[in-house]
Design a protein around this motif. Structure first.
Motif, mmCIF file in Angstrom:
data_model
loop_
_atom_site.group_PDB
_atom_site.id
_atom_site.type_symbol
_atom_site.label_atom_id
_atom_site.label_comp_id
_atom_site.label_asym_id
_atom_site.label_seq_id
_atom_site.Cartn_x
_atom_site.Cartn_y
_atom_site.Cartn_z
ATOM 1 N N ASP A 80 49.939 34.149 40.449
ATOM 2 C CA ASP A 80 48.829 33.868 41.352
ATOM 3 C C ASP A 80 47.814 35.014 41.316
ATOM 4 O OD1 ASP A 80 49.825 35.925 42.977
ATOM 5 O OD2 ASP A 80 50.694 34.566 44.445
ATOM 6 N N LYS A 81 46.736 34.867 42.082
ATOM 7 C CA LYS A 81 45.648 35.847 42.061
ATOM 8 C C LYS A 81 46.131 37.233 42.468
ATOM 9 C CE LYS A 81 42.136 36.616 45.018
ATOM 10 N NZ LYS A 81 41.072 36.267 45.932
ATOM 11 N N SER A 82 46.997 37.306 43.459
ATOM 12 C CA SER A 82 47.513 38.593 43.917
ATOM 13 C C SER A 82 48.302 39.288 42.807
ATOM 14 C CB SER A 82 48.392 38.378 45.155
ATOM 15 O OG SER A 82 48.986 39.583 45.551
ATOM 16 N N GLN A 83 49.153 38.542 42.131
ATOM 17 C CA GLN A 83 49.939 39.119 41.045
ATOM 18 C C GLN A 83 49.039 39.541 39.884
ATOM 19 O OE1 GLN A 83 52.341 35.581 40.821
ATOM 20 N NE2 GLN A 83 54.181 36.684 41.497
ATOM 21 N N LEU A 84 48.030 38.725 39.579
ATOM 22 C CA LEU A 84 47.089 39.063 38.518
ATOM 23 C C LEU A 84 46.326 40.339 38.867
ATOM 24 C CD1 LEU A 84 45.748 38.296 35.822
ATOM 25 C CD2 LEU A 84 44.158 36.886 37.131
ATOM 26 N N SER A 85 45.913 40.473 40.108
ATOM 27 C CA SER A 85 45.208 41.678 40.560
ATOM 28 C C SER A 85 46.096 42.910 40.443
ATOM 29 C CB SER A 85 44.736 41.515 42.009
ATOM 30 O OG SER A 85 43.799 40.482 42.123
ATOM 31 N N GLN A 86 47.357 42.772 40.847
ATOM 32 C CA GLN A 86 48.286 43.900 40.758
ATOM 33 C C GLN A 86 48.544 44.302 39.305
ATOM 34 O OE1 GLN A 86 51.733 42.661 42.979
ATOM 35 N NE2 GLN A 86 50.610 42.589 44.904
ATOM 36 N N MET A 87 48.739 43.311 38.438
ATOM 37 C CA MET A 87 48.974 43.609 37.026
ATOM 38 C C MET A 87 47.760 44.301 36.415
ATOM 39 S SD MET A 87 49.628 41.055 33.820
ATOM 40 C CE MET A 87 51.390 40.899 33.843
ATOM 41 N N THR A 88 46.571 43.824 36.760
ATOM 42 C CA THR A 88 45.349 44.413 36.232
ATOM 43 C C THR A 88 45.193 45.848 36.719
ATOM 44 O OG1 THR A 88 44.337 42.228 36.151
ATOM 45 C CG2 THR A 88 42.844 44.117 36.051
ATOM 46 N N ALA A 89 45.513 46.099 37.973
ATOM 47 C CA ALA A 89 45.429 47.459 38.517
ATOM 48 C C ALA A 89 46.406 48.393 37.796
ATOM 49 C CB ALA A 89 45.723 47.446 40.018
ATOM 50 N N ARG A 90 47.608 47.917 37.517
ATOM 51 C CA ARG A 90 48.590 48.737 36.780
ATOM 52 C C ARG A 90 48.090 49.034 35.369
ATOM 53 N NH1 ARG A 90 52.303 45.303 39.244
ATOM 54 N NH2 ARG A 90 52.546 44.088 37.328
ATOM 55 N N ARG A 91 47.549 48.021 34.711
ATOM 56 C CA ARG A 91 47.048 48.219 33.340
ATOM 57 C C ARG A 91 45.868 49.183 33.334
ATOM 58 N NH1 ARG A 91 48.692 44.360 29.155
ATOM 59 N NH2 ARG A 91 46.948 45.332 28.093
ATOM 60 N N ALA A 92 45.000 49.100 34.332
ATOM 61 C CA ALA A 92 43.853 50.008 34.416
ATOM 62 C C ALA A 92 44.325 51.448 34.600
ATOM 63 C CB ALA A 92 42.931 49.603 35.558
ATOM 64 N N ALA A 93 45.329 51.633 35.431
ATOM 65 C CA ALA A 93 45.849 52.980 35.678
ATOM 66 C C ALA A 93 46.499 53.566 34.432
ATOM 67 C CB ALA A 93 46.844 52.953 36.828
ATOM 68 N N ALA A 109 45.636 52.768 31.285
ATOM 69 C CA ALA A 109 44.704 52.781 30.150
ATOM 70 C C ALA A 109 44.209 54.200 29.889
ATOM 71 C CB ALA A 109 43.527 51.855 30.422
ATOM 72 N N PRO A 110 44.180 54.614 28.633
ATOM 73 C CA PRO A 110 43.748 55.974 28.321
ATOM 74 C C PRO A 110 42.276 56.235 28.636
ATOM 75 C CG PRO A 110 44.059 54.715 26.301
ATOM 76 C CD PRO A 110 44.535 53.857 27.445
ATOM 77 N N ASP A 111 41.444 55.202 28.616
ATOM 78 C CA ASP A 111 40.015 55.391 28.845
ATOM 79 C C ASP A 111 39.563 54.984 30.237
ATOM 80 O OD1 ASP A 111 40.479 52.710 28.505
ATOM 81 O OD2 ASP A 111 38.687 52.339 27.323
ATOM 82 N N GLY A 112 40.494 54.666 31.090
ATOM 83 C CA GLY A 112 40.121 54.181 32.415
ATOM 84 C C GLY A 112 40.759 54.993 33.518
ATOM 85 N N GLY A 113 40.542 54.528 34.701
ATOM 86 C CA GLY A 113 41.123 55.154 35.862
ATOM 87 C C GLY A 113 41.669 54.081 36.766
ATOM 88 N N PRO A 114 42.219 54.471 37.880
ATOM 89 C CA PRO A 114 42.787 53.470 38.784
ATOM 90 C C PRO A 114 41.720 52.556 39.374
ATOM 91 C CG PRO A 114 42.809 55.650 39.795
ATOM 92 C CD PRO A 114 42.337 55.823 38.386
ATOM 93 N N LEU A 115 42.104 51.294 39.558
ATOM 94 C CA LEU A 115 41.252 50.309 40.223
ATOM 95 C C LEU A 115 42.016 49.769 41.418
ATOM 96 C CD1 LEU A 115 39.925 48.282 37.152
ATOM 97 C CD2 LEU A 115 38.682 49.984 38.477
ATOM 98 N N ASP A 116 41.328 49.509 42.478
ATOM 99 C CA ASP A 116 41.930 48.986 43.691
ATOM 100 C C ASP A 116 42.185 47.485 43.544
ATOM 101 O OD1 ASP A 116 41.244 47.763 46.649
ATOM 102 O OD2 ASP A 116 42.378 49.642 46.723
ATOM 103 N N THR A 117 43.377 47.019 43.947
ATOM 104 C CA THR A 117 43.707 45.596 43.817
ATOM 105 C C THR A 117 42.758 44.714 44.631
ATOM 106 O OG1 THR A 117 45.389 45.771 45.533
ATOM 107 C CG2 THR A 117 46.141 45.960 43.258
ATOM 108 N N ASP A 118 42.273 45.211 45.765
ATOM 109 C CA ASP A 118 41.322 44.425 46.559
ATOM 110 C C ASP A 118 40.000 44.230 45.811
ATOM 111 O OD1 ASP A 118 43.107 44.114 48.656
ATOM 112 O OD2 ASP A 118 42.357 45.854 49.757
ATOM 113 N N ASP A 119 39.553 45.279 45.121
ATOM 114 C CA ASP A 119 38.318 45.168 44.338
ATOM 115 C C ASP A 119 38.504 44.199 43.179
ATOM 116 O OD1 ASP A 119 36.902 46.925 45.952
ATOM 117 O OD2 ASP A 119 37.398 48.671 44.730
ATOM 118 N N ILE A 120 39.648 44.245 42.532
ATOM 119 C CA ILE A 120 39.929 43.322 41.435
ATOM 120 C C ILE A 120 39.943 41.890 41.957
ATOM 121 C CG2 ILE A 120 41.650 42.594 39.737
ATOM 122 C CD1 ILE A 120 42.435 45.623 39.594
ATOM 123 N N GLY A 121 40.573 41.653 43.095
ATOM 124 C CA GLY A 121 40.581 40.325 43.708
ATOM 125 C C GLY A 121 39.189 39.841 44.027
#
Length: 87
Positions: free
Chosen positions: A2-15, A17-29
């Protein structure tokens, strides 16, 4: 997933990622809502499709509307990944 799980997975991948930084799950949602829409408001993809535009998301694929029906055509990279044929 679901959207919540997708947001959490995306936040983990962003954190991770070598070229990125952390993203907030609420912002991703919120971004997902803006792209795909909610019950209350159409998203950017729906608006483009209603205007008879094709929405292409790089190697992921493209969306197109014909006579009120939306079709999705997967991109080459997505198809190869799903078939375990990545380069």
């Amino acid at each position: 997933m679901d959207k919540s799980q997708l947001s959490q997975m995306t936040a983990r991948r962003a954190a991770d990622a070598p070229d990125g930084g952390p993203l907030d799950t609420d912002d991703i949602g919120r971004i997902l809502d803006l792209l795909f829409g909610t019950v209350e408001q159409a998203g950017a993809i729906a608006e483009a499709l209603k205007a008879q535009e094709t929405v292409t998301l790089g190697s992921f694929g493209s969306f197109r509307a014909d006579d009120g029906t939306v079709t999705f055509r997967p991109g080459t990279a997505l198809t190869e990944y799903l078939r375990d044929q990545t380069r």
